[in-house]
Design a protein around this motif. Structure first.
Motif, PDB file in Angstrom:
ATOM      1  N   VAL A   1     102.102  16.992  84.079  1.00 52.97           N
ATOM      2  CA  VAL A   1     102.972  17.363  82.961  1.00 52.97           C
ATOM      3  C   VAL A   1     104.265  16.544  82.984  1.00 52.97           C
ATOM      4  N   CYS A   2     104.832  16.339  84.174  1.00 53.17           N
ATOM      5  CA  CYS A   2     106.054  15.531  84.278  1.00 53.17           C
ATOM      6  C   CYS A   2     105.803  14.088  83.883  1.00 53.17           C
ATOM      7  N   THR A   3     104.655  13.563  84.216  1.00 54.79           N
ATOM      8  CA  THR A   3     104.327  12.194  83.816  1.00 54.79           C
ATOM      9  C   THR A   3     104.192  12.101  82.303  1.00 54.79           C
ATOM     10  N   ALA A  15     107.509  15.002  92.307  1.00 54.62           N
ATOM     11  CA  ALA A  15     106.433  15.988  92.159  1.00 54.62           C
ATOM     12  C   ALA A  15     105.144  15.491  92.821  1.00 54.62           C
ATOM     13  N   ALA A  16     104.847  14.214  92.665  1.00 52.68           N
ATOM     14  CA  ALA A  16     103.652  13.658  93.308  1.00 52.68           C
ATOM     15  C   ALA A  16     103.789  13.690  94.824  1.00 52.68           C
ATOM     16  N   THR A  17     104.981  13.393  95.312  1.00 54.24           N
ATOM     17  CA  THR A  17     105.218  13.472  96.757  1.00 54.24           C
ATOM     18  C   THR A  17     105.048  14.900  97.253  1.00 54.24           C
ATOM     19  N   ILE A  73     111.784  23.712  84.815  1.00 51.97           N
ATOM     20  CA  ILE A  73     112.037  22.271  84.687  1.00 51.97           C
ATOM     21  C   ILE A  73     111.315  21.714  83.464  1.00 51.97           C
ATOM     22  N   ILE A  74     110.086  22.128  83.233  1.00 53.26           N
ATOM     23  CA  ILE A  74     109.309  21.617  82.098  1.00 53.26           C
ATOM     24  C   ILE A  74     109.916  22.079  80.784  1.00 53.26           C
ATOM     25  N   TRP A  86     111.845   9.007  85.592  1.00 55.37           N
ATOM     26  CA  TRP A  86     110.665   8.661  86.371  1.00 55.37           C
ATOM     27  C   TRP A  86     110.740   9.151  87.810  1.00 55.37           C
ATOM     28  N   GLY A  87     111.907   9.641  88.236  1.00 49.64           N
ATOM     29  CA  GLY A  87     112.041  10.178  89.584  1.00 49.64           C
ATOM     30  C   GLY A  87     111.417  11.548  89.731  1.00 49.64           C
ATOM     31  N   VAL A  88     111.504  12.359  88.686  1.00 53.79           N
ATOM     32  CA  VAL A  88     110.932  13.716  88.753  1.00 53.79           C
ATOM     33  C   VAL A  88     109.417  13.667  88.964  1.00 53.79           C
ATOM     34  N   PRO A  89     108.656  12.859  88.201  1.00 50.17           N
ATOM     35  CA  PRO A  89     107.219  12.783  88.498  1.00 50.17           C
ATOM     36  C   PRO A  89     106.925  12.211  89.889  1.00 50.17           C
TER      37      PRO A  89
END
Length: 123
Positions: A109-111, A84-86, A39-40, A78-81
């Motif tokens: 990294v996503c943020t 990921a946080a969830t 993904i990254i 902004w949904g991916v971070p």
């Protein structure tokens, strides 16, 4: 005098969750690490490709046309971070420390990528 009831706080009706084995934790962490890396890399390559494609030539005299970014794009960026946080929170609650750390690093990294995407789209 009547004696107090014999049941104490240790014998409550709430069952205590058992921690998954360390092997399962590491296996899930490795699986998620591979998926997170894909993904990254894909997000980074798309960031570079879109950035290069949208850059205007310095020899061009035409002004840049402002374009609107669809709401769906902002939700993905902004949904991916957020997801990921969830995921990091859920794995921490499941008492899987290795997986929680991997997901927390993925969130960071996503943020960072989301901020880069936002700066690129707003410039």
């Amino acid at each position: 005098m009547a004696s107090p009831p014999t049941h104490d706080l240790d014998s409550q009706d709430t069952p205590r969750r058992e921690r998954p084995s360390r092997l399962i934790d590491i296996a899930v962490a490795l699986l998620l690490l591979v998926a997170d890396a894909v993904i990254i890399v894909a997000g980074g390559l798309m960031l570079v490709a879109v950035g290069i494609g949208s850059a205007h030539s310095p020899h061009s005299s035409q002004p840049e046309h402002p374009r609107d970014t669809p709401v769906l794009a902002w939700l993905v960026i902004w949904g991916v971070p957020a997801v990921a946080a969830t995921g990091a929170f859920v794995h921490a609650r499941l008492r899987m420390p290795v997986t929680a750390v991997v997901q927390s690093l993925f969130t960071v990294v996503c943020t960072f990528l989301a901020v880069a995407w936002t700066r690129m789209l707003l410039s």
